[in-house]
Structures are given as C-alpha cells and as structure tokens.
Design a protein around this motif. Structure first.
Motif, PDB file in Angstrom:
ATOM      1  N   TRP A 279       0.904  -1.467  -0.217  1.00 57.02           N
ATOM      2  CA  TRP A 279      -0.113   0.282   0.007  1.00 57.02           C
ATOM      3  C   TRP A 279       0.735   1.319  -0.275  1.00 57.02           C
ATOM      4  CZ3 TRP A 279      -4.886  -1.032  -1.354  1.00 57.02           C
ATOM      5  CH2 TRP A 279      -5.764  -2.603  -0.693  1.00 57.02           C
ATOM      6  N   ARG A 280       0.507   2.267  -0.786  1.00 57.09           N
ATOM      7  CA  ARG A 280       1.393   3.491  -0.479  1.00 57.09           C
ATOM      8  C   ARG A 280       1.266   3.877   0.806  1.00 57.09           C
ATOM      9  NH1 ARG A 280       1.137   7.367  -4.322  1.00 57.09           N
ATOM     10  NH2 ARG A 280       0.033   6.762  -5.517  1.00 57.09           N
ATOM     11  N   ASP A 316       4.470   5.698 -11.701  1.00 54.56           N
ATOM     12  CA  ASP A 316       3.730   5.981 -11.330  1.00 54.56           C
ATOM     13  C   ASP A 316       1.938   5.169 -11.360  1.00 54.56           C
ATOM     14  OD1 ASP A 316       3.711   7.193 -13.406  1.00 54.56           O
ATOM     15  OD2 ASP A 316       4.440   9.153 -12.877  1.00 54.56           O
ATOM     16  N   PHE A 319       1.234   2.490  -8.869  1.00 48.99           N
ATOM     17  CA  PHE A 319       2.213   2.524  -7.826  1.00 48.99           C
ATOM     18  C   PHE A 319       1.924   1.419  -6.655  1.00 48.99           C
ATOM     19  CE2 PHE A 319       4.159   3.708  -3.625  1.00 48.99           C
ATOM     20  CZ  PHE A 319       4.382   5.363  -3.935  1.00 48.99           C
ATOM     21  N   GLU A 320       1.096   0.810  -6.638  1.00 54.01           N
ATOM     22  CA  GLU A 320       0.778  -0.160  -5.836  1.00 54.01           C
ATOM     23  C   GLU A 320       0.812  -1.561  -6.335  1.00 54.01           C
ATOM     24  OE1 GLU A 320      -2.104   2.078  -2.248  1.00 54.01           O
ATOM     25  OE2 GLU A 320      -2.895   0.772  -4.011  1.00 54.01           O
TER      26      GLU A 320
END
Length: 510
Positions: A279-280, A316, A319-320
């Motif tokens: 997770w971010r 980007d 991301f996750e």
C-alpha cells in the motif's frame, strides 16, 4: 504429531482419499483453535477430550492439545457425533451468527477454499522435490500455516492452476518477469541498485522485476501501459527465485555470484486478514521505519540482526500494483556456519527440525530465549521500536548441533514506532506477537516433542531480566492479549484493526 509432508506419489483413488483426510485434518486445526479461543466456554472435567459450550448452547469436544482434532458435537440423545470439515464450517458459521448477531457469507467460503487449497498443495507436493537447502525447506514447510486463523491457506478463491506454480508449500521455484518501465514514470526511494543488476533495460527505461502471479491478476489494469509503451516485457530473470512463507516475498540466493537478496511484491489476493498489496501509505513511510529499526539493532550490539528493507521501486501509473521492495539477503547477516530457519517451521515441523531432534530441551530453550527475547525488548526500551516478532517474521539461526545462536527479524511494514503508536498499544502488540503468537507456540511444540518439559520458568526468567516498567505487570497479569482473527474476519474489521481477548497467562504463578 502426524506428518503430512512425506506422502507417497498419488497413484490411485485410495491415495486421493488419504490426501482428502489429511487436508481435512490440517484445515480443522487452526479453525478449531480460533473457535475454542474466541467464542467457546471450556467446561470443567477430566479426560483427553475437553468439552466446550458454544454460544448457542451446544457442546463440542475435541482431542486436545495445541493441534485440536476429531471434533464431536453432542446430540439431543446424548451421543457424540463426529463433525467433518464441511459440517465444522457450517457449525462455526451458525455459532458466530448467534454470538455476534451478524451474517457473513464470505468467510465460510474462505474456510472451504483454505481446506481445498491444502488438498491441492498436498497433491502437488507429493510429486515435487523439496529444496536441499534447510533454510528453504523451512520457509516452504507450512501446510497448516497460521495456528489461529480460520482460513490460513485461502488464495483468493481463484483456480488452483493460477496460484500453484507460485506456492511455497508446493516447493515452487520460478523466475521473475522482467519489465522495462519508462524512466519518467519511475518512483523509487532508498537503495534499489540491486534491481538494476537483474538484467538490461533499453535506453530511456528502468528495470523493474514483477511477480508473474501479480501480473496475471492485474493484466486488465496494466494493459493500457503495455499498449502505449510505458511498460515493456523483457523476458525473465536468468535464475529462479523461491517463494518464502510470506508467498509474495521471494528469495534469490544467487542473483549475483556470491550475493543473495529478498524481493517483496504486491499481490492482489487476500491472504489471512489482508489483501497483500504494498500500500502507498506503507511504502511512503518505509525508509523512516527501516532506518529506525536498523539504528536500533546497530545499538544493540548482539548477534541478533535486522534484514533491512533497503528501498522500493515502482511506476507512478501503477504505484501499488507494480511496487517491489528490496530486502537484505542472508549471507551478510547470518553468523558464519549458522543455518537460519523460519520460526514458524519449528512449530509446524519439517525434516531435521532441531526443536524435535534436540536431546536437551532445557538447554535448547534457554538458547532460543537468549537469541529471540533480548533484541525485541531492547529495541522497544531503548528506541521505541515495536517489532512484529511473530513466527513468520522471525528466523532463528542454529549451529551445527541445532542449537539456536542468532535471531534475524524482518518486515518493516509491520513495525510500529513510538510515539506514533501510543506506548500502551505498542506494548500490547509486542506482547501478542512475541509471547502469544511466538513463544507460546514454540513452547507448546517443544513440550509436545519432549513430554514433561516445563518451559515457562525459563521464559519468565528471560523476560524478568529486562528493566522495563511493563515487565512486572506482564509476569503477574492473569491474562495475555490474544488476537481474535476469527471474529475480526467475521465482523469485516480491517486487518490492521487488531482486537484482542484475554488468554490465560502461562507466566503467572511460575
């Protein structure tokens, strides 16, 4: 303890029945552990089959011990009737509805999926060759898995063929998929140089390894990036990787000659309580957390060590989904001549398990406590670091005689830092992970293999050596905090929102 890791090759229907029986038995153990700990009322009485009253008033009895088995329900006529795994799932669901007033159609399916996954693993395992390396054998030994989770082997409900090639319990090994990510889309932090040594990226791109199962799971979401050139497939690594007990973390023992490392990936599958995505919010605090733990271990000055999460790299636009964490390998961390083993495997059992093989359980246990307990308590006392020192996050290195000489801890994602986490909550989490999830299970396994051995005086002494204000209360408390994974899943609570119920304290009165 009945062994399930040396089945003969499945050649006929009789053997398939044997696999089914083994799968039922393996799946029943953690489910019964949850039911008995979280919602059942133990009734007084002698015998090897303790009796419990369930929330609806029914009586349940089992063959006791740390691996409860052969559940039976008392019928209206007074007779005891054996409950198979299918009936056990139904029974648990009915009792949870009575206990909570809530319904849940998802968890019973997960319980069944977990049992079916065990059957698939047993069948695949019987045809596979276990790794020669004892460390890898320990990581890939967990057929039963989490001792107190209702569905520890559920794999998201997908077809077995989708996940079996990547299952540690089936002795899997596989190359990673290599992707090229357009350089202007790369997001990274920390030391990710090891990723660039995995292959060659074309000009204007950076290298990014990917777990092939995760790519299958996210194929639709990633299709536009492959179509417009933000992502390019380069092939696979020139070497295999071995999935560890964490499933999404793989070990590359020779990613470069003489160099090893671990890589941790996102996996969009629910395994135990959580969807195992990177997770971010966890990635953004990774460097701060890992730095704090590294500094704490540097100050401890003992053989104990931390397998650092050096950094992460991702894209980007995903991301996750595409994130990968680079983790220290074992070669530069384990003591020379010592063999790291997964602590959870010592409980589960595997060939040449030093816990079972020792002829001096008292000395072995003293050495185990000396390796594991001091670094966890010292990091908390001196640096406010709350290690998630449960069985799957702890490796214990043993010498040539099988005696523990070093603890290696891992996974910055699960670490809490004070004062971000209140001290009381941090201490409760530490006690659950270290004492209830870890030492209680190791002590139970050691006692099972060496009947008559009393582990708790030594454990009490090991804890009492530390001058922490919380220690006196820990040694005199009537109960310890036990995480309620069954109720957590039934009520749909977030996996990070740990809830605890009192568990009789084995340290009390020693």
């Amino acid at each position: 303890m009945e062994r399930v890791d040396r089945l003969p090759p499945p050649t006929d229907a009789a053997l398939q029945d044997d696999v089914a029986d083994h799968a039922d038995a393996c799946a029943a153990v953690p489910l019964l552990n949850c039911l008995l700990r979280e919602v059942a009322e133990p009734l007084p009485g002698p015998g090897e089959r303790p009796v419990y009253r369930l929330p609806g008033g029914r009586l349940l009895r089992v063959r006791g011990g740390r691996r409860p088995a052969e559940p039976e329900v008392r019928a209206a006529d007074g007779d005891w009737h054996r409950v198979g795994h299918t009936e056990l799932v139904k029974l648990v669901a009915e009792e949870l509805r009575r206990h909570t007033g809530l319904t849940n159609h998802e968890l019973p399916t997960e319980m069944t999926d977990s049992r079916d996954a065990v059957a698939a693993l047993l069948t695949a395992r019987a045809r596979a060759t276990p790794p020669e390396d004892p460390y890898l054998r320990s990581e890939q030994s967990l057929l039963t898995g989490h001792t107190h989770h209702p569905a520890p082997k559920a794999r998201g409900g997908g077809p077995h063929a989708g996940w079996l090639p990547y299952a540690p319990e089936a002795y899997a090994r596989f190359p990673l998929t290599l992707l090229a990510v357009r350089a202007d889309t790369v997001v990274e932090e920390g030391d990710t140089a090891a990723l660039d040594a995995l292959g060659d990226a074309p000009p204007g791109y950076r290298l990014l390894p990917a777990h092939p199962w995760q790519l299958d799971l996210t194929a639709t979401a990633l299709a536009p990036a492959f179509a417009d050139g933000r992502l390019v497939r380069l092939g696979t690594t020139a070497f295999p990787t071995w999935p560890t007990a964490a499933i999404r973390t793989v070990y590359a023992p020779e990613y470069l000659p003489g160099h090893d490392l671990f890589l941790k990936f996102s996996l969009d599958v629910r395994i135990t309580n959580d969807i195992r995505r990177l997770w971010r919010h966890d990635l953004l605090k990774l460097r701060r957390t890992d730095t704090a733990v590294t500094e704490a271990f540097d100050a401890i000055g003992s053989p104990a060590t931390w397998l650092g999460d050096r950094g992460y790299r991702t894209a980007d636009f995903a991301f996750e989904e595409l994130a990968v964490v680079v983790r220290d390998g074992l070669r530069d961390r384990a003591l020379p001549g010592a063999t790291p083993l997964l602590a959870a495997a010592l409980v589960e059992g595997f060939p040449d398990n030093p816990l079972a093989a020792t002829t001096d359980p008292a000395a072995w246990w003293e050495a185990y406590l000396a390796a594991v307990v001091p670094p966890v308590l010292t990091a908390f006392a001196d640096d406010g670091v709350v290690l998630e020192a449960h069985l799957q996050n702890t490796l214990v290195a043993v010498d040539a005689d099988g005696t523990p000489v070093q603890a290696l801890f891992r996974d910055a994602e699960g670490v809490k830092l004070l004062p971000d986490t209140p001290r009381t909550a941090g201490w409760e989490r530490l006690v659950y992970c270290l004492v209830v999830n870890h030492l209680l299970e190791i002590a139970g396994a050691l006692t099972e293999h060496h009947p008559g051995f009393a582990p708790w005086p030594a454990a009490r002494a090991a804890l009492a050596r530390h001058d922490l204000p919380e220690i006196p209360a820990l040694l005199t408390a009537p109960a310890l905090p036990a995480k309620t994974n069954l109720l957590l899943r039934w009520t749909g609570a977030d996996g990070a929102a740990a809830r605890y119920r009192p568990l009789a304290n084995p340290l009390l009165g020693v």
